[in-house]
Each structure stands twice: as C-alpha cells, then as structure tokens.
Design a protein around this motif. Sequence first.
Motif, PDB file in Angstrom:
ATOM      1  N   PRO A 122      60.774 -25.617   6.631  1.00 23.21           N
ATOM      2  CA  PRO A 122      62.073 -25.746   5.957  1.00 23.21           C
ATOM      3  C   PRO A 122      61.859 -25.885   4.457  1.00 23.21           C
ATOM      4  CG  PRO A 122      61.867 -27.313   7.774  1.00 23.21           C
ATOM      5  CD  PRO A 122      60.512 -26.713   7.551  1.00 23.21           C
ATOM      6  N   LEU A 123      62.718 -25.253   3.691  1.00 22.85           N
ATOM      7  CA  LEU A 123      62.657 -25.409   2.242  1.00 22.85           C
ATOM      8  C   LEU A 123      63.336 -26.706   1.833  1.00 22.85           C
ATOM      9  CD1 LEU A 123      63.486 -21.847   0.863  1.00 22.85           C
ATOM     10  CD2 LEU A 123      61.260 -22.866   1.328  1.00 22.85           C
ATOM     11  N   ILE A 124      62.880 -27.258   0.726  1.00 21.78           N
ATOM     12  CA  ILE A 124      63.493 -28.446   0.140  1.00 21.78           C
ATOM     13  C   ILE A 124      63.962 -28.079  -1.272  1.00 21.78           C
ATOM     14  CG2 ILE A 124      62.134 -30.069   1.530  1.00 21.78           C
ATOM     15  CD1 ILE A 124      60.320 -30.445  -0.947  1.00 21.78           C
ATOM     16  N   GLN A 162      73.120 -23.814  -2.050  1.00 22.05           N
ATOM     17  CA  GLN A 162      73.277 -23.285  -0.697  1.00 22.05           C
ATOM     18  C   GLN A 162      72.433 -24.069   0.301  1.00 22.05           C
ATOM     19  OE1 GLN A 162      75.435 -20.993   0.585  1.00 22.05           O
ATOM     20  NE2 GLN A 162      74.611 -21.790   2.495  1.00 22.05           N
ATOM     21  N   MET A 163      71.229 -24.449  -0.084  1.00 24.35           N
ATOM     22  CA  MET A 163      70.367 -25.217   0.809  1.00 24.35           C
ATOM     23  C   MET A 163      70.998 -26.560   1.166  1.00 24.35           C
ATOM     24  SD  MET A 163      66.415 -24.397  -0.372  1.00 24.35           S
ATOM     25  CE  MET A 163      66.443 -25.624  -1.617  1.00 24.35           C
ATOM     26  N   TRP A 209      58.068 -19.094   3.983  1.00 28.24           N
ATOM     27  CA  TRP A 209      56.759 -18.684   4.484  1.00 28.24           C
ATOM     28  C   TRP A 209      55.766 -18.980   3.378  1.00 28.24           C
ATOM     29  CZ3 TRP A 209      55.351 -16.341   9.157  1.00 28.24           C
ATOM     30  CH2 TRP A 209      54.066 -15.827   9.218  1.00 28.24           C
ATOM     31  N   GLU A 210      54.794 -19.805   3.695  1.00 24.88           N
ATOM     32  CA  GLU A 210      53.831 -20.258   2.703  1.00 24.88           C
ATOM     33  C   GLU A 210      52.446 -19.738   3.063  1.00 24.88           C
ATOM     34  OE1 GLU A 210      54.424 -24.404   0.712  1.00 24.88           O
ATOM     35  OE2 GLU A 210      52.952 -24.596   2.323  1.00 24.88           O
ATOM     36  N   LEU A 224      67.669 -17.618   3.795  1.00 21.22           N
ATOM     37  CA  LEU A 224      68.757 -18.604   3.821  1.00 21.22           C
ATOM     38  C   LEU A 224      69.795 -18.163   4.846  1.00 21.22           C
ATOM     39  CD1 LEU A 224      69.428 -19.282   0.035  1.00 21.22           C
ATOM     40  CD2 LEU A 224      68.388 -20.817   1.675  1.00 21.22           C
ATOM     41  N   PHE A 225      70.146 -19.084   5.725  1.00 26.27           N
ATOM     42  CA  PHE A 225      71.118 -18.840   6.776  1.00 26.27           C
ATOM     43  C   PHE A 225      72.252 -19.840   6.650  1.00 26.27           C
ATOM     44  CE2 PHE A 225      66.889 -17.830   8.245  1.00 26.27           C
ATOM     45  CZ  PHE A 225      67.013 -16.596   8.856  1.00 26.27           C
TER      46      PHE A 225
END
Length: 89
Positions: free
Chosen positions: A5-7, A34-35, A45-46, A56-57
């Motif tokens: 998950p992105l922060i 948006q997050m 993806w890292e 982003l969904f």
Amino acid sequence: MTVRPLIAADAEAAAALHALGFADAWSAAAIASQMAAPGSLALGWEEGGRLVAFALFQQAADEAELLTIATDPARRGAGIARRLIEAAF
C-alpha cells in the motif's frame, strides 16, 4: 519486488512516475488527496527500495474503478501493471 500500500510519503515518487506517462500528469498533492479519500486503494510496486509503478483505485458500494496507473518506462512490458490490478482484487 514488493507490492505494498502507498502512504502519503509516496506521493512525490508516484507523481514523478505519472509525469513519465501522461502529458496531463497528476500532482503529488492530487495523488495524496486521492489516497486519503474514503474507499481509496493505492498500491505500489517497489524494486530495490524504489517505486517503479503504482495504481490508484476507488471503491463505492459494490463497484470499484481504476483511476490511474503508471509504470516507469524502463519497466513497461513486464506485467507489473497487471500484477497491481490483480493485487487489488
């Protein structure tokens, strides 16, 4: 390779990736906003500690929408975007 998950701290890196793929790229502030929105899912993806793709969904009720997705041009064609979409399911 890691899907995570992105922060909020990832917004700058995500915006830089988005700018590589879109003429009308989203800003870091727009991505962070948006997050933070209810029903939002942001996955990254890292590779080697570097963000190389993100998606982003937005979910509302029983529907979900892919708002945007971006992959580093050097990593395109490797199926990363597909894997991010699969991970969201």
